[in-house]
Design an enzyme around this catalytic site. Sequence first.
Site, PDB file in Angstrom:
ATOM      1  N   ARG A  96       0.944  -1.183   0.060  1.00 21.58           N
ATOM      2  CA  ARG A  96       0.048  -0.078   0.161  1.00 21.58           C
ATOM      3  C   ARG A  96       0.833   1.287  -0.039  1.00 21.58           C
ATOM      4  O   ARG A  96       2.043   1.211   0.691  1.00 21.58           O
ATOM      5  CB  ARG A  96      -0.794   0.116   1.246  1.00 21.58           C
ATOM      6  CG  ARG A  96      -1.884  -1.241   1.428  1.00 21.58           C
ATOM      7  CD  ARG A  96      -3.147  -1.083   0.378  1.00 21.58           C
ATOM      8  NE  ARG A  96      -3.636   0.178   0.576  1.00 21.58           N
ATOM      9  CZ  ARG A  96      -4.691   0.799  -0.360  1.00 21.58           C
ATOM     10  NH1 ARG A  96      -4.933   0.125  -1.448  1.00 21.58           N
ATOM     11  NH2 ARG A  96      -5.156   1.880  -0.149  1.00 21.58           N
ATOM     12  N   SER A 139      16.842  -2.517   0.723  1.00 21.74           N
ATOM     13  CA  SER A 139      16.771  -1.471   1.457  1.00 21.74           C
ATOM     14  C   SER A 139      15.856  -1.535   2.451  1.00 21.74           C
ATOM     15  O   SER A 139      14.843  -2.078   2.362  1.00 21.74           O
ATOM     16  CB  SER A 139      16.674  -0.098   0.601  1.00 21.74           C
ATOM     17  OG  SER A 139      17.475  -0.034  -0.490  1.00 21.74           O
ATOM     18  N   ASP A 148       8.673   4.768  -1.395  1.00 21.50           N
ATOM     19  CA  ASP A 148      10.028   4.486  -1.183  1.00 21.50           C
ATOM     20  C   ASP A 148      10.916   5.466  -0.977  1.00 21.50           C
ATOM     21  O   ASP A 148      11.965   5.466  -1.583  1.00 21.50           O
ATOM     22  CB  ASP A 148      10.323   3.356  -2.253  1.00 21.50           C
ATOM     23  CG  ASP A 148       9.371   2.359  -2.524  1.00 21.50           C
ATOM     24  OD1 ASP A 148       9.121   1.946  -1.281  1.00 21.50           O
ATOM     25  OD2 ASP A 148       9.198   1.697  -3.402  1.00 21.50           O
TER      26      ASP A 148
END
Length: 194
Positions: A96, A139, A148
């Site tokens: 999401r 990451s 992100d």
Amino acid sequence: MVIKNIAVLFSGSGSNLEAILQKVHNKVFGDTKIVVNLLICNKFDAFGIQRAKKFGLETTIIENSKFSSREEFDAELVKHIESANIDLTVLAGFMRILTPVFCDRIKAINLHPSILPLFKGAHAIDESFASDMQVGGVSVHYVSAELDGGKIIAQETFQREAKSREEWESKIHAIEHELLPNTIIKILTKGDKC
């Protein structure tokens, strides 16, 4: 002994959830015990729900499809997390994009299968594999309203070495299952306030 409660949010098979439950849940690190106090999934049929049951944990199902907006869904997430006395929320395959309704209220970290800031979004494994990059990686970053885009906390890379697409993804998952639990431990035992 200090107890730190975490929430884990997931959407799918839950392999990273299982890694957290095996390596972090109810374990003591120095003078800190870390407890998975809340599990939330947005898919009623996600396999991760079965993985959680093996550890005696029930999952709260909050289906995003039943809300009229992202903000309403995020507000429901916030309500559950804030009522559970959570010190850190972990997105482990939670598919999401979260709005400021969530990001401005909840301290959360996310796992991403690329070396950010490269290959953001849901197709990171395919995009990184198809690129000319000679390294792949994983990451862990703080969650922000930018996809992100939050501050990077930890990264680990591996060499391409003529890996197939399946080997590439397998290597990413192997790193994820170590890096995410280790990052949770580091944040909750070192007092990272970022």
